[in-house]
Design an enzyme around this catalytic site. Structure first.
Site, PDB file in Angstrom:
ATOM      1  N   HIS A 467       0.832  -1.204   0.000  1.00 49.08           N
ATOM      2  CA  HIS A 467       0.000   0.000   0.000  1.00 49.08           C
ATOM      3  C   HIS A 467       0.867   1.254   0.000  1.00 49.08           C
ATOM      4  CE1 HIS A 467      -3.627   2.410   1.340  1.00 49.08           C
ATOM      5  NE2 HIS A 467      -2.639   3.197   1.757  1.00 49.08           N
ATOM      6  N   GLU A 468       1.774   1.333   0.958  1.00 45.35           N
ATOM      7  CA  GLU A 468       2.605   2.531   1.057  1.00 45.35           C
ATOM      8  C   GLU A 468       3.537   2.667  -0.146  1.00 45.35           C
ATOM      9  OE1 GLU A 468       1.767   4.687   3.080  1.00 45.35           O
ATOM     10  OE2 GLU A 468       0.516   3.440   4.388  1.00 45.35           O
ATOM     11  N   HIS A 471       1.821   4.596  -2.839  1.00 48.49           N
ATOM     12  CA  HIS A 471       1.956   6.047  -2.648  1.00 48.49           C
ATOM     13  C   HIS A 471       3.323   6.521  -3.131  1.00 48.49           C
ATOM     14  CE1 HIS A 471      -1.720   7.040  -0.625  1.00 48.49           C
ATOM     15  NE2 HIS A 471      -1.504   6.268   0.425  1.00 48.49           N
ATOM     16  N   HIS A 474       3.741   6.845  -6.807  1.00 51.48           N
ATOM     17  CA  HIS A 474       3.014   7.989  -7.355  1.00 51.48           C
ATOM     18  C   HIS A 474       3.942   9.199  -7.463  1.00 51.48           C
ATOM     19  CE1 HIS A 474      -1.339   9.808  -7.431  1.00 51.48           C
ATOM     20  NE2 HIS A 474      -0.765   9.815  -8.602  1.00 51.48           N
TER      21      HIS A 474
END
Length: 687
Positions: A467-468, A471, A474
């Protein structure tokens, strides 16, 4: 004092090992002088109304300031000490005052209006046009059109909000760090995994004590709640965690008055800016149109999920009564009974699975996934570190050209805020022929290695890491040349979770799990039989988990849809009303969940927590494109790790950052607007 590392050129990497608390205030003060001068210069109406004369020099000056402040904030979160906290809090009002001053700077606002009105504006690069449009919107939302007393009051509110949110965060950290429980009778710890016993024994020894030291850090708290057979111990831990930073716990860190003050300030701020509620203000920069659309979305999802949640709860109650002798299921029994039911139903435990997910192997597999999907290379590299736990990763093109740096700080420790998050030190930026590459932090709170063995991650930990990483990608894989359109500065908040939640899906794919797993003793990958059990349990209690997230999101949106503030009693009453509407689990009356809800009161998610579920619709639908590719290429060994779809996803979602509205980016990738079907299917709630 030696040269201040916070004043290093933005093109250089920060020498974190040399940063001292005493560096923070002098660096911020010096950089503020330059940034103020740059703002006043950029606001000069005699300048040509073009990018090079106004925006570019302003970006250059402000970039140094925000880079130094980002470093200070990051260190304050991960290696908090009294000296560092004092320095950070001394600089906080200086930075807040400057930020407010810029937002209220009429001269600069008029200059951006001149840029927008320039005769050649429509021929500008589209990214630069978007930066100007977003800046004008943000000026209006920052109170630039206020006058007189309203203008002065807005500045006071901005300064105070920054102080309150920082104090809220400190209280949560201090409350968690201040609590511990020394166990001297090992029988009280019956059921705990061996690695947890070893870690808690080591923690006691580090304090010069004999026994086992329990804390409220997740690597300790969660295993106790899941595995400890001692019901009284689970209750003691549950009560301690449920009263963090409240009047029900250590009253030195009570966040009640801060919650009340912040809600009042937010309501007043919204009124000054012409909005009836804080939610209405915040939704000006979101994909969702208004609060009614958000609450309608949440309530629709709740109506779909609640029957599954009620079934989940009924099953666990029946199991606890018949198999565990728990006729009355208390809140501190839920994690324990849930894990026992999982073991019974699916014939595996989380502890058994954890033995296969060693941190080195998981990172190696994660890097392989990224490289397969996005055509990049990841190489660990030496970096200057703020703590011995930190590792550096160099992200490169296949030819070895630098794309960005990633700092990993994965283990829980005292003085480090709980949770997992990503932030950036600097964004990608192009100046002439030179491209400044991004620098990103990825922070988690996993159990650290011990007893000569690597750290073991639960499957949930693996999901968190993916998940992290979403980020981080991105920011790292951005191809946006202007910082004002970078992902973290301009992507709508309710779309910012798309790349992160998208990456979670790969943790359930057999080809990926094979890459991620190697037994801590034998080195063997997770057996297919055990993997099949894990997948069969994927949606175990997904109904309960879904309504819990809806509970948080609906509480947040309704709380910030009030036209005035709220007392702590009104806040708790509202939470109870929301639970009656959507929840199936009801904590005791003394439970104080909001007091440690840092997302809402310290983390920028006020009137925005719904973003997790909103973006989950986007991420599940985006991932469905990879599932479709896997089905179309059924004979391929890559499965969902399809490089062609990955290249398209990188181009249309990751690379563009905030250069265009998120809805346009999604449509460019999927060829249509998002649908909820994939989310419901992934959650096991499809009709």
């Amino acid at each position: 004092m030696t040269q201040n590392p916070l004043l290093a050129p933005v093109s250089d990497l920060i020498d974190y090992a040399t940063v001292q608390p005493a560096h923070i205030v002098p660096a911020i003060e010096e950089l503020l002088i330059g940034a103020r001068q740059a703002v006043d210069t950029a606001a000069d109406p005699s300048l040509p109304a073009d990018w090079e004369s106004v925006v570019q020099p302003l970006d250059t000056a402000s970039e140094r300031l925000w880079r130094a402040w980002s470093v200070a904030g990051h260190l304050n979160a991960v290696v908090n000490t009294p000296e560092l906290r004092e320095a950070y809090n001394a600089a906080l009002p200086l930075v807040t005052e400057f930020s407010t001053w810029v937002g209220l700077h009429e001269g600069l606002y008029k200059q951006y209006q001149r840029l927008r009105a320039a005769s050649d504006f429509d021929s500008w690069d589209p990214v630069r046009r978007r930066v100007i449009e977003l800046a004008l919107r943000d000026f209006r939302l920052s109170g630039v059109e206020l006058q007189g007393e309203a203008r002065e009051r807005y500045a006071e509110i901005s300064d105070r909000e920054a102080q309150v949110t920082q104090k809220f965060s400190e209280n949560v950290l201090d409350s968690i760090d201040a609590w511990s429980l020394l166990i001297e009778d090992e029988s009280q710890l019956a059921g705990l995994p061996a690695d947890v016993l070893q870690a808690t024994r080591q923690a006691a020894q580090d304090d010069g004590q004999t026994g086992w030291k329990l804390t409220l850090k997740m690597p300790c708290y969660l295993p106790v709640m899941q595995y400890a057979r001692d019901r009284d111990l689970r209750e003691q831990m549950y009560r301690a965690y449920g009263t963090v930073a409240s009047e029900q716990g250590d009253t030195r860190f009570d966040n009640s008055p801060l919650i009340e003050e912040l809600l009042s300030l937010r309501a007043e701020e919204s009124g000054l800016l012409g909005f009836g509620t804080f939610a209405a203000l915040r939704l000006q920069t979101r994909m969702a149109r208004d609060a009614d659309e958000v609450t309608g979305f949440l309530r629709d999802l709740a109506s779909r999920a609640r029957p599954y949640a009620e079934r989940d709860l009924a099953e666990i109650k029946a199991f606890a009564a018949s198999e565990l002798g728990l006729a009355e299921l208390e809140p501190w029994d839920i994690p324990y009974a849930s894990e026992r039911l999982r073991e019974t139903r699916y014939a595996y435990s989380e502890d058994e699975i954890k033995q296969y997910f060693t941190e080195p192997r998981v990172l190696e597999g994660l890097f392989q996934v990224i490289e397969s999907l996005f055509n990049v290379r990841l190489r660990e590299t030496d970096v200057s570190r703020w703590h011995a736990d930190v590792r550096g990763v160099r992200v490169e093109s296949p030819e070895g050209a630098l794309i960005g740096h990633l700092y990993l700080d994965l283990y829980a420790r005292a003085g480090k805020q709980s949770g997992a998050w990503v932030d950036s030190e600097r964004s990608r930026r192009r100046l002439g022929d030179h491209v400044q590459t991004p620098v990103v932090y990825l922070t988690c709170n996993f159990a650290r290695p011990g007893d000569g063995k690597p750290a073991l991650l639960t499957h949930d930990d693996v999901i968190t890491l993916f998940h992290e990483t979403g980020h981080a990608l991105h920011a790292l894989l951005s191809e946006v040349d202007e910082p004002g359109a970078s992902a973290f500065s301009s992507v709508e908040w309710d779309a910012i979770e798309l790349p992160s939640q998208f990456m979670e899906n790969f943790c359930w794919e057999w080809p990926v799990v094979q890459r991620l797993s190697a037994h801590v003793t034998s080195g063997e990958a997770l057996p297919r039989t055990l993997y099949d059990k894990l997948v069969a349990a994927r949606n175990y209690q997904s109904g309960m988990q879904t309504v819990r997230q809806i509970e948080f999101a609906l509480f947040d949106m309704l709380l910030h849809s009030r036209s005035d503030g709220a007392t702590i009693e009104q806040t708790m009453d509202l939470l109870q009303q929301v639970r009656k509407e959507v929840a199936v689990l009801f904590p005791p009356a003394w439970h104080r969940f909001p007091h440690a809800f840092s997302h809402l009161f310290a983390g920028g998610y006020g009137a925005g927590y719904y973003s997790y579920k909103w973006a989950e619709v986007l991420s599940a639908d985006a991932y469905e494109a990879f599932e479709e590719a896997a089905k179309a290429n059924a004979n391929s060994a890559t499965g969902t790790l399809d490089p062609i779809t990955g290249a398209r996803y990188r181009k249309e979602i990751l690379a563009v950052g905030g250069a265009r509205p998120a809805a346009e980016s999604f449509a460019a990738f999927r060829g249509r607007a998002p649908r909820i079907d994939a989310l419901l299917r992934h959650s096991g709630m499809a009709n």
